[in-house]
Design an enzyme around this catalytic site. Structure first.
Site, PDB file in Angstrom:
ATOM      1  N   SER A 139     -62.618 -70.022 -98.544  1.00  0.00           N
ATOM      2  CA  SER A 139     -64.016 -69.784 -98.893  1.00  0.00           C
ATOM      3  C   SER A 139     -64.167 -69.898-100.406  1.00  0.00           C
ATOM      4  CB  SER A 139     -64.440 -68.380 -98.458  1.00  0.00           C
ATOM      5  OG  SER A 139     -65.710 -68.050 -98.981  1.00  0.00           O
ATOM      6  N   TYR A 152     -62.476 -58.850 -97.363  1.00  0.00           N
ATOM      7  CA  TYR A 152     -62.765 -60.241 -96.982  1.00  0.00           C
ATOM      8  C   TYR A 152     -62.453 -61.209 -98.126  1.00  0.00           C
ATOM      9  CZ  TYR A 152     -65.155 -64.494 -95.630  1.00  0.00           C
ATOM     10  OH  TYR A 152     -65.426 -65.818 -95.341  1.00  0.00           O
TER      11      TYR A 152
END
Ligand SMILES: NC(=O)c1ccc[n+]([C@@H]2O[C@H](COP(=O)([O-])OP(=O)(O)OC[C@H]3O[C@@H](n4cnc5c(N)ncnc54)[C@H](OP(=O)(O)O)[C@@H]3O)[C@@H](O)[C@H]2O)c1
Length: 260
Positions: A139, A152
Protein backbone atom coordinates in the site's frame (compact mmCIF):
# COMPACT_ATOMS: atom_id res chain seq x y z
CA UNK A 1 0.89 -23.06 -23.09
CA UNK A 2 -1.29 -20.97 -20.79
CA UNK A 3 0.29 -19.70 -17.59
CA UNK A 4 -1.55 -19.98 -14.27
CA UNK A 5 -2.00 -17.21 -11.72
CA UNK A 6 -3.09 -17.76 -8.11
CA UNK A 7 -4.77 -14.72 -6.54
CA UNK A 8 -5.78 -14.47 -2.88
CA UNK A 9 -8.63 -12.17 -1.85
CA UNK A 10 -10.23 -12.50 -5.26
CA UNK A 11 -13.91 -12.25 -4.21
CA UNK A 12 -14.03 -8.46 -4.68
CA UNK A 13 -12.12 -5.17 -4.82
CA UNK A 14 -8.60 -4.99 -6.25
CA UNK A 15 -8.19 -8.81 -6.28
CA UNK A 16 -11.21 -9.30 -8.53
CA UNK A 17 -10.12 -6.52 -10.87
CA UNK A 18 -6.66 -8.10 -11.13
CA UNK A 19 -8.28 -11.49 -11.82
CA UNK A 20 -10.38 -9.98 -14.63
CA UNK A 21 -7.20 -8.75 -16.33
CA UNK A 22 -5.23 -11.99 -15.94
CA UNK A 23 -8.03 -14.15 -17.40
CA UNK A 24 -8.69 -11.68 -20.20
CA UNK A 25 -4.97 -11.96 -20.95
CA UNK A 26 -5.43 -15.75 -21.41
CA UNK A 27 -4.14 -17.00 -18.06
CA UNK A 28 -5.61 -19.92 -16.12
CA UNK A 29 -6.52 -18.93 -12.58
CA UNK A 30 -6.70 -20.27 -9.03
CA UNK A 31 -9.21 -18.23 -7.04
CA UNK A 32 -8.70 -18.01 -3.27
CA UNK A 33 -11.03 -16.22 -0.81
CA UNK A 34 -13.46 -17.19 1.96
CA UNK A 35 -16.68 -16.22 0.11
CA UNK A 36 -17.25 -19.52 -1.67
CA UNK A 37 -20.39 -18.67 -3.63
CA UNK A 38 -18.81 -15.49 -5.05
CA UNK A 39 -15.68 -17.21 -6.31
CA UNK A 40 -17.55 -20.27 -7.64
CA UNK A 41 -19.70 -17.92 -9.70
CA UNK A 42 -16.67 -15.93 -10.85
CA UNK A 43 -14.86 -19.13 -11.90
CA UNK A 44 -17.88 -20.21 -13.97
CA UNK A 45 -18.02 -16.81 -15.65
CA UNK A 46 -14.29 -16.92 -16.49
CA UNK A 47 -14.46 -20.44 -17.93
CA UNK A 48 -17.44 -19.55 -20.10
CA UNK A 49 -16.14 -16.19 -21.28
CA UNK A 50 -12.46 -16.95 -21.81
CA UNK A 51 -12.23 -20.77 -22.12
CA UNK A 52 -9.56 -20.85 -19.42
CA UNK A 53 -9.13 -23.24 -16.48
CA UNK A 54 -10.38 -21.81 -13.17
CA UNK A 55 -9.81 -23.59 -9.86
CA UNK A 56 -11.69 -22.54 -6.73
CA UNK A 57 -10.17 -22.76 -3.24
CA UNK A 58 -12.58 -21.27 -0.67
CA UNK A 59 -10.36 -20.92 2.37
CA UNK A 60 -9.16 -18.45 4.99
CA UNK A 61 -5.49 -17.95 4.10
CA UNK A 62 -4.70 -16.96 7.68
CA UNK A 63 -6.00 -20.17 9.29
CA UNK A 64 -3.23 -22.47 10.53
CA UNK A 65 -1.86 -24.75 7.81
CA UNK A 66 -4.02 -23.32 5.01
CA UNK A 67 -1.19 -22.05 2.74
CA UNK A 68 0.39 -25.53 3.00
CA UNK A 69 -3.00 -27.16 2.17
CA UNK A 70 -3.37 -24.92 -0.90
CA UNK A 71 0.16 -25.76 -2.06
CA UNK A 72 -0.39 -29.52 -1.62
CA UNK A 73 -3.83 -29.50 -3.26
CA UNK A 74 -2.46 -27.80 -6.36
CA UNK A 75 0.53 -30.17 -6.55
CA UNK A 76 -1.85 -33.15 -6.34
CA UNK A 77 -3.99 -31.68 -9.12
CA UNK A 78 -0.87 -31.12 -11.24
CA UNK A 79 -1.46 -27.36 -11.41
CA UNK A 80 1.72 -25.30 -11.78
CA UNK A 81 1.47 -21.80 -10.33
CA UNK A 82 3.46 -19.45 -12.58
CA UNK A 83 2.33 -16.24 -10.90
CA UNK A 84 1.32 -15.69 -7.28
CA UNK A 85 -0.61 -12.59 -6.24
CA UNK A 86 -0.85 -12.11 -2.47
CA UNK A 87 -3.69 -9.62 -2.33
CA UNK A 88 -5.89 -10.71 0.63
CA UNK A 89 -5.74 -8.14 3.39
CA UNK A 90 -7.68 -5.77 5.58
CA UNK A 91 -7.22 -2.76 7.87
CA UNK A 92 -8.57 -1.52 11.18
CA UNK A 93 -9.26 2.09 12.15
CA UNK A 94 -8.81 3.56 15.64
CA UNK A 95 -6.12 4.35 18.18
CA UNK A 96 -4.13 1.35 19.39
CA UNK A 97 -5.72 1.85 22.84
CA UNK A 98 -9.23 1.30 21.47
CA UNK A 99 -8.81 -1.31 18.71
CA UNK A 100 -9.58 -4.99 19.19
CA UNK A 101 -6.50 -7.14 19.82
CA UNK A 102 -7.89 -10.31 18.25
CA UNK A 103 -8.75 -8.47 15.03
CA UNK A 104 -5.32 -6.88 14.97
CA UNK A 105 -3.53 -10.20 15.42
CA UNK A 106 -5.71 -11.68 12.69
CA UNK A 107 -4.71 -8.74 10.46
CA UNK A 108 -1.04 -9.57 11.02
CA UNK A 109 -1.83 -13.21 10.17
CA UNK A 110 -3.56 -12.27 6.89
CA UNK A 111 -1.44 -9.29 5.76
CA UNK A 112 1.95 -10.65 6.84
CA UNK A 113 1.99 -14.31 7.88
CA UNK A 114 -0.10 -15.79 5.06
CA UNK A 115 1.67 -13.64 2.44
CA UNK A 116 5.09 -14.72 3.71
CA UNK A 117 4.24 -18.42 3.92
CA UNK A 118 2.58 -18.43 0.47
CA UNK A 119 5.71 -16.82 -0.98
CA UNK A 120 7.96 -19.29 0.86
CA UNK A 121 6.00 -22.22 -0.60
CA UNK A 122 5.54 -21.14 -4.21
CA UNK A 123 8.73 -19.19 -4.95
CA UNK A 124 11.26 -22.09 -4.93
CA UNK A 125 9.53 -23.95 -7.80
CA UNK A 126 9.43 -20.74 -9.84
CA UNK A 127 13.17 -20.30 -9.32
CA UNK A 128 13.76 -23.95 -10.35
CA UNK A 129 11.76 -23.38 -13.53
CA UNK A 130 13.63 -20.11 -14.15
CA UNK A 131 10.41 -18.15 -14.67
CA UNK A 132 7.48 -16.68 -12.83
CA UNK A 133 6.60 -13.86 -10.51
CA UNK A 134 5.08 -12.88 -7.18
CA UNK A 135 3.06 -9.71 -6.72
CA UNK A 136 2.43 -8.64 -3.13
CA UNK A 137 -0.24 -6.03 -2.57
CA UNK A 138 1.31 -3.57 -0.14
CA UNK A 139 0.00 0.00 0.00
CA UNK A 140 1.00 3.63 -0.30
CA UNK A 141 0.68 3.66 3.50
CA UNK A 142 3.66 1.29 3.67
CA UNK A 143 5.85 4.37 3.21
CA UNK A 144 4.60 6.05 6.42
CA UNK A 145 3.96 5.52 10.12
CA UNK A 146 0.16 5.61 10.51
CA UNK A 147 -1.38 6.95 13.70
CA UNK A 148 -5.05 5.82 13.99
CA UNK A 149 -4.24 2.70 11.91
CA UNK A 150 -0.83 1.89 13.36
CA UNK A 151 -0.87 -1.89 12.93
CA UNK A 152 -2.26 -1.74 9.39
CA UNK A 153 0.36 0.76 8.20
CA UNK A 154 3.08 -1.34 9.85
CA UNK A 155 1.87 -4.53 8.11
CA UNK A 156 2.15 -2.77 4.77
CA UNK A 157 5.63 -1.43 5.60
CA UNK A 158 6.57 -5.08 6.17
CA UNK A 159 5.09 -6.15 2.82
CA UNK A 160 6.93 -3.37 0.99
CA UNK A 161 10.28 -4.02 2.67
CA UNK A 162 9.99 -7.81 2.34
CA UNK A 163 9.10 -7.64 -1.34
CA UNK A 164 11.85 -5.20 -2.30
CA UNK A 165 14.39 -7.32 -0.44
CA UNK A 166 13.25 -10.52 -2.19
CA UNK A 167 13.26 -8.75 -5.56
CA UNK A 168 16.94 -8.12 -4.97
CA UNK A 169 17.64 -11.72 -3.87
CA UNK A 170 16.03 -13.29 -6.96
CA UNK A 171 17.63 -11.00 -9.53
CA UNK A 172 18.91 -12.95 -12.51
CA UNK A 173 16.79 -16.06 -11.80
CA UNK A 174 14.05 -15.23 -14.32
CA UNK A 175 11.59 -14.67 -11.46
CA UNK A 176 10.39 -11.21 -10.40
CA UNK A 177 8.96 -9.80 -7.18
CA UNK A 178 6.56 -6.85 -7.31
CA UNK A 179 5.11 -4.65 -4.58
CA UNK A 180 1.86 -3.02 -5.67
CA UNK A 181 1.25 0.11 -3.56
CA UNK A 182 -2.20 1.56 -4.18
CA UNK A 183 -3.40 4.72 -2.48
CA UNK A 184 -6.98 4.98 -1.29
CA UNK A 185 -9.07 2.82 -3.62
CA UNK A 186 -12.80 2.41 -3.98
CA UNK A 187 -13.46 -1.15 -2.65
CA UNK A 188 -15.03 -2.77 0.40
CA UNK A 189 -11.85 -1.91 2.32
CA UNK A 190 -12.93 1.47 3.74
CA UNK A 191 -16.15 0.06 5.25
CA UNK A 192 -14.50 -3.11 6.53
CA UNK A 193 -11.72 -1.17 8.26
CA UNK A 194 -13.98 1.47 9.78
CA UNK A 195 -11.82 4.20 8.26
CA UNK A 196 -14.92 5.82 6.77
CA UNK A 197 -14.81 7.90 9.98
CA UNK A 198 -11.47 9.47 8.98
CA UNK A 199 -10.80 12.67 7.05
CA UNK A 200 -8.59 10.70 4.67
CA UNK A 201 -11.49 8.59 3.45
CA UNK A 202 -13.16 11.76 2.14
CA UNK A 203 -10.13 12.58 -0.02
CA UNK A 204 -9.09 11.53 -3.53
CA UNK A 205 -9.88 7.92 -4.30
CA UNK A 206 -8.92 5.73 -7.27
CA UNK A 207 -11.07 3.13 -8.98
CA UNK A 208 -10.04 -0.48 -8.31
CA UNK A 209 -9.99 -1.16 -12.06
CA UNK A 210 -7.44 1.58 -12.67
CA UNK A 211 -5.23 0.27 -9.83
CA UNK A 212 -5.44 -3.26 -11.19
CA UNK A 213 -4.67 -2.14 -14.73
CA UNK A 214 -1.43 -0.42 -13.64
CA UNK A 215 -0.62 -3.35 -11.38
CA UNK A 216 -1.19 -5.99 -14.06
CA UNK A 217 0.84 -4.20 -16.73
CA UNK A 218 3.71 -3.35 -14.39
CA UNK A 219 3.83 -6.87 -12.98
CA UNK A 220 4.08 -8.49 -16.42
CA UNK A 221 6.95 -6.09 -17.18
CA UNK A 222 8.72 -7.30 -14.03
CA UNK A 223 8.59 -3.97 -12.17
CA UNK A 224 9.64 -4.15 -8.50
CA UNK A 225 7.56 -1.22 -7.29
CA UNK A 226 4.23 -0.04 -8.67
CA UNK A 227 2.45 3.00 -7.23
CA UNK A 228 -0.71 3.57 -9.27
CA UNK A 229 -1.52 7.22 -10.01
CA UNK A 230 0.79 10.22 -10.42
CA UNK A 231 -0.59 11.89 -7.27
CA UNK A 232 0.19 8.79 -5.21
CA UNK A 233 3.72 8.59 -6.65
CA UNK A 234 4.27 12.16 -5.46
CA UNK A 235 2.89 11.36 -1.99
CA UNK A 236 5.23 8.36 -1.69
CA UNK A 237 8.13 10.72 -2.31
CA UNK A 238 7.11 13.00 0.59
CA UNK A 239 9.01 11.19 3.40
CA UNK A 240 12.25 11.89 1.53
CA UNK A 241 11.61 15.64 1.66
CA UNK A 242 10.26 16.15 5.19
CA UNK A 243 11.51 15.33 8.70
CA UNK A 244 10.06 12.00 9.88
CA UNK A 245 8.22 13.52 12.83
CA UNK A 246 6.49 15.98 10.54
CA UNK A 247 5.41 13.16 8.21
CA UNK A 248 3.84 11.27 11.13
CA UNK A 249 2.02 14.42 12.29
CA UNK A 250 0.76 15.05 8.77
CA UNK A 251 -0.59 11.52 8.49
CA UNK A 252 -2.23 11.91 11.91
CA UNK A 253 -4.02 15.03 10.76
CA UNK A 254 -5.34 13.16 7.72
CA UNK A 255 -6.28 10.02 9.63
CA UNK A 256 -8.13 11.84 12.41
CA UNK A 257 -11.86 11.51 12.72
CA UNK A 258 -13.98 14.02 10.87
CA UNK A 259 -15.78 16.39 13.22
CA UNK A 260 -19.49 15.79 13.36
N1 LIG B 1 -8.82 -0.17 -0.84
C1 LIG B 1 -7.75 0.54 -0.49
O1 LIG B 1 -7.83 1.76 -0.25
C2 LIG B 1 -6.40 -0.12 -0.46
C3 LIG B 1 -5.27 0.68 -0.57
C4 LIG B 1 -4.01 0.09 -0.52
C5 LIG B 1 -3.89 -1.28 -0.39
N2 LIG B 1 -5.01 -2.05 -0.28
C6 LIG B 1 -4.82 -3.49 -0.12
O2 LIG B 1 -5.40 -4.14 -1.23
C7 LIG B 1 -5.73 -5.49 -0.89
C8 LIG B 1 -7.13 -5.78 -1.36
O3 LIG B 1 -8.03 -4.98 -0.62
P1 LIG B 1 -9.34 -4.31 -1.25
O4 LIG B 1 -9.18 -2.86 -1.14
O5 LIG B 1 -9.65 -4.92 -2.56
O6 LIG B 1 -10.39 -4.72 -0.12
P2 LIG B 1 -11.69 -5.66 -0.14
O7 LIG B 1 -12.62 -5.20 -1.19
O8 LIG B 1 -12.13 -5.68 1.28
O9 LIG B 1 -11.10 -7.08 -0.56
C9 LIG B 1 -10.32 -7.85 0.29
C10 LIG B 1 -10.25 -9.26 -0.23
O10 LIG B 1 -9.44 -10.04 0.66
C11 LIG B 1 -10.15 -11.21 0.98
N3 LIG B 1 -9.76 -11.67 2.30
C12 LIG B 1 -9.73 -10.96 3.46
N4 LIG B 1 -9.33 -11.74 4.46
C13 LIG B 1 -9.07 -12.96 3.93
C14 LIG B 1 -8.64 -14.20 4.45
N5 LIG B 1 -8.38 -14.34 5.74
N6 LIG B 1 -8.48 -15.26 3.62
C15 LIG B 1 -8.76 -15.12 2.29
N7 LIG B 1 -9.17 -13.98 1.74
C16 LIG B 1 -9.34 -12.92 2.55
C17 LIG B 1 -11.61 -10.85 0.89
O11 LIG B 1 -12.39 -11.97 0.55
P3 LIG B 1 -13.31 -12.83 1.55
O12 LIG B 1 -13.94 -11.87 2.50
O13 LIG B 1 -14.26 -13.49 0.62
O14 LIG B 1 -12.36 -13.78 2.18
C18 LIG B 1 -11.62 -9.90 -0.31
O15 LIG B 1 -11.70 -10.64 -1.51
C19 LIG B 1 -5.52 -5.58 0.63
O16 LIG B 1 -4.29 -6.21 0.89
C20 LIG B 1 -5.50 -4.13 1.07
O17 LIG B 1 -4.76 -3.95 2.26
C21 LIG B 1 -6.25 -1.50 -0.32
Amino acid sequence: MRKTVLITGVSGGIGKELADRFVKGGHNIVLVARSESKIVELAQEYRKKYGIQATVIAKDVAAPGVPEEIFTELKEKGITVDYLVNNAGFGLFGTFMETDMELEVNMIDVNIKALTVMTKLFLPDMIKRGQGGVMNVASLVGFFPGPMMSVYYATKAYVLSFTEALANEVRGTGVTLTALCPGLTSTGFVDRSGMGASKMSKGAIMEAGQVAEEGYRGFLRGKTLIIPGARNRFIAFMPRLLPRKMVTRLIRSLQDRTEH
